[in-house]
Design a protein around this motif. Structure first.
Motif, PDB file in Angstrom:
ATOM      1  N   PRO A 100       0.801  -1.236   0.000  1.00  0.00           N
ATOM      2  CA  PRO A 100       0.000   0.000   0.000  1.00  0.00           C
ATOM      3  C   PRO A 100       0.835   1.288   0.000  1.00  0.00           C
ATOM      4  N   TYR A 101       2.093   1.204   0.383  1.00  0.00           N
ATOM      5  CA  TYR A 101       2.948   2.382   0.459  1.00  0.00           C
ATOM      6  C   TYR A 101       3.692   2.659  -0.848  1.00  0.00           C
ATOM      7  N   ARG A 102       3.801   1.665  -1.705  1.00  0.00           N
ATOM      8  CA  ARG A 102       4.633   1.747  -2.906  1.00  0.00           C
ATOM      9  C   ARG A 102       3.918   2.406  -4.075  1.00  0.00           C
ATOM     10  N   SER A 103       4.690   3.193  -4.817  1.00  0.00           N
ATOM     11  CA  SER A 103       4.181   3.707  -6.088  1.00  0.00           C
ATOM     12  C   SER A 103       5.017   3.160  -7.244  1.00  0.00           C
ATOM     13  N   GLY A 104       6.076   2.437  -6.938  1.00  0.00           N
ATOM     14  CA  GLY A 104       6.929   1.852  -7.966  1.00  0.00           C
ATOM     15  C   GLY A 104       8.216   1.339  -7.343  1.00  0.00           C
ATOM     16  N   GLY A 105       9.072   0.790  -8.185  1.00  0.00           N
ATOM     17  CA  GLY A 105      10.346   0.306  -7.685  1.00  0.00           C
ATOM     18  C   GLY A 105      11.006  -0.653  -8.646  1.00  0.00           C
ATOM     19  N   ALA A 106      12.132  -1.183  -8.208  1.00  0.00           N
ATOM     20  CA  ALA A 106      12.909  -2.121  -9.021  1.00  0.00           C
ATOM     21  C   ALA A 106      13.728  -3.012  -8.104  1.00  0.00           C
ATOM     22  N   MET A 107      14.121  -4.174  -8.631  1.00  0.00           N
ATOM     23  CA  MET A 107      14.950  -5.103  -7.870  1.00  0.00           C
ATOM     24  C   MET A 107      16.207  -5.425  -8.667  1.00  0.00           C
ATOM     25  N   SER A 108      17.338  -5.439  -7.983  1.00  0.00           N
ATOM     26  CA  SER A 108      18.605  -5.866  -8.560  1.00  0.00           C
ATOM     27  C   SER A 108      19.164  -6.967  -7.688  1.00  0.00           C
ATOM     28  N   THR A 109      19.797  -7.948  -8.307  1.00  0.00           N
ATOM     29  CA  THR A 109      20.435  -9.026  -7.546  1.00  0.00           C
ATOM     30  C   THR A 109      21.899  -9.098  -7.935  1.00  0.00           C
ATOM     31  N   MET A 110      22.715  -9.586  -6.996  1.00  0.00           N
ATOM     32  CA  MET A 110      24.155  -9.640  -7.241  1.00  0.00           C
ATOM     33  C   MET A 110      24.816 -10.638  -6.312  1.00  0.00           C
ATOM     34  N   GLU A 111      26.007 -11.062  -6.670  1.00  0.00           N
ATOM     35  CA  GLU A 111      26.846 -11.875  -5.796  1.00  0.00           C
ATOM     36  C   GLU A 111      27.931 -10.986  -5.231  1.00  0.00           C
ATOM     37  N   VAL A 112      28.135 -11.053  -3.940  1.00  0.00           N
ATOM     38  CA  VAL A 112      29.207 -10.297  -3.305  1.00  0.00           C
ATOM     39  C   VAL A 112      30.511 -11.011  -3.632  1.00  0.00           C
ATOM     40  N   VAL A 113      31.463 -10.307  -4.222  1.00  0.00           N
ATOM     41  CA  VAL A 113      32.723 -10.936  -4.617  1.00  0.00           C
ATOM     42  C   VAL A 113      33.882 -10.584  -3.702  1.00  0.00           C
ATOM     43  N   ALA A 114      33.727  -9.519  -2.909  1.00  0.00           N
ATOM     44  CA  ALA A 114      34.811  -9.145  -1.994  1.00  0.00           C
ATOM     45  C   ALA A 114      34.249  -8.268  -0.887  1.00  0.00           C
ATOM     46  N   PHE A 115      34.915  -8.297   0.232  1.00  0.00           N
ATOM     47  CA  PHE A 115      34.572  -7.465   1.383  1.00  0.00           C
ATOM     48  C   PHE A 115      35.866  -7.015   2.028  1.00  0.00           C
ATOM     49  N   VAL A 116      36.009  -5.727   2.254  1.00  0.00           N
ATOM     50  CA  VAL A 116      37.178  -5.184   2.932  1.00  0.00           C
ATOM     51  C   VAL A 116      36.690  -4.637   4.265  1.00  0.00           C
ATOM     52  N   ALA A 117      37.138  -5.255   5.336  1.00  0.00           N
ATOM     53  CA  ALA A 117      36.728  -4.840   6.678  1.00  0.00           C
ATOM     54  C   ALA A 117      37.401  -3.518   7.038  1.00  0.00           C
ATOM     55  N   PRO A 118      36.727  -2.705   7.835  1.00  0.00           N
ATOM     56  CA  PRO A 118      37.354  -1.461   8.273  1.00  0.00           C
ATOM     57  C   PRO A 118      38.609  -1.751   9.087  1.00  0.00           C
ATOM     58  N   SER A 119      39.623  -0.930   8.876  1.00  0.00           N
ATOM     59  CA  SER A 119      40.868  -1.163   9.593  1.00  0.00           C
ATOM     60  C   SER A 119      41.244   0.003  10.493  1.00  0.00           C
ATOM     61  N   ALA A 120      40.387   0.989  10.597  1.00  0.00           N
ATOM     62  CA  ALA A 120      40.668   2.155  11.434  1.00  0.00           C
ATOM     63  C   ALA A 120      40.746   1.747  12.899  1.00  0.00           C
ATOM     64  N   THR A 121      41.686   2.316  13.582  1.00  0.00           N
ATOM     65  CA  THR A 121      41.830   2.038  15.011  1.00  0.00           C
ATOM     66  C   THR A 121      41.256   3.168  15.854  1.00  0.00           C
ATOM     67  N   VAL A 122      40.832   4.238  15.219  1.00  0.00           N
ATOM     68  CA  VAL A 122      40.259   5.379  15.914  1.00  0.00           C
ATOM     69  C   VAL A 122      38.756   5.366  15.653  1.00  0.00           C
ATOM     70  N   GLY A 123      37.968   5.572  16.712  1.00  0.00           N
ATOM     71  CA  GLY A 123      36.533   5.411  16.602  1.00  0.00           C
ATOM     72  C   GLY A 123      35.753   6.548  15.985  1.00  0.00           C
ATOM     73  N   THR A 124      36.157   7.808  16.182  1.00  0.00           N
ATOM     74  CA  THR A 124      35.370   8.929  15.670  1.00  0.00           C
ATOM     75  C   THR A 124      36.235   9.832  14.816  1.00  0.00           C
ATOM     76  N   HIS A 125      35.579  10.670  14.042  1.00  0.00           N
ATOM     77  CA  HIS A 125      36.311  11.636  13.204  1.00  0.00           C
ATOM     78  C   HIS A 125      37.122  12.599  14.079  1.00  0.00           C
ATOM     79  N   ALA A 126      36.541  13.039  15.185  1.00  0.00           N
ATOM     80  CA  ALA A 126      37.263  13.951  16.087  1.00  0.00           C
ATOM     81  C   ALA A 126      38.512  13.288  16.656  1.00  0.00           C
TER      82      ALA A 126
END
Length: 117
Positions: A85-111
């Motif tokens: 009931p909320y939709r007026s349109g849309g689309a679907m895309s599918t994919m296989e994830v081929v790689a993931f790079v985990a965050p490596s930052a050791t500092v938690g915030t921008h500050a």
């Protein structure tokens, strides 16, 4: 999560004017009908900052076959009927994830990053 078999589905949904807040609440309320499926690895709801009334739903699955099984199930049909009931349109895309790079930052915030620089 291994990315070798992760199957990702991305939905772009156009929500009818004035129904965005109600759509978000409903999506959260019915989300466990997807995430409680044993092959689902999680899902995310994002609101576009470029297009008014546009949302993206990303859902990860252990593989395409299990997603397709869910996609044709009564559980999925019921889930879709609650959001339709909320939709007026849309689309679907599918994919296989081929790689993931985990965050490596050791500092938690921008500050903290600025202070450490």
């Amino acid at each position: 999560m291994t990315t070798e078999t992760t199957f990702r589905v991305m939905l772009k949904m156009h929500i009818k004017p004035g129904l965005a807040e109600e759509f978000e609440k409903t999506w959260i309320a019915v989300g466990d009908s997807v995430t409680s499926h044993p092959a689902n690895l999680g899902q995310w709801l994002s609101r576009s900052t470029d297009e008014e009334g546009v949302y993206y739903i990303v859902s990860d699955w252990v593989d395409e076959a299990r997603f397709r099984e869910f996609e044709t199930s009564d559980r999925h049909l019921e889930h879709r009927q609650k959001l339709h009931p909320y939709r007026s349109g849309g689309a679907m895309s599918t994919m296989e994830v081929v790689a993931f790079v985990a965050p490596s930052a050791t500092v938690g915030t921008h500050a903290e990053w600025l202070a450490a620089a």
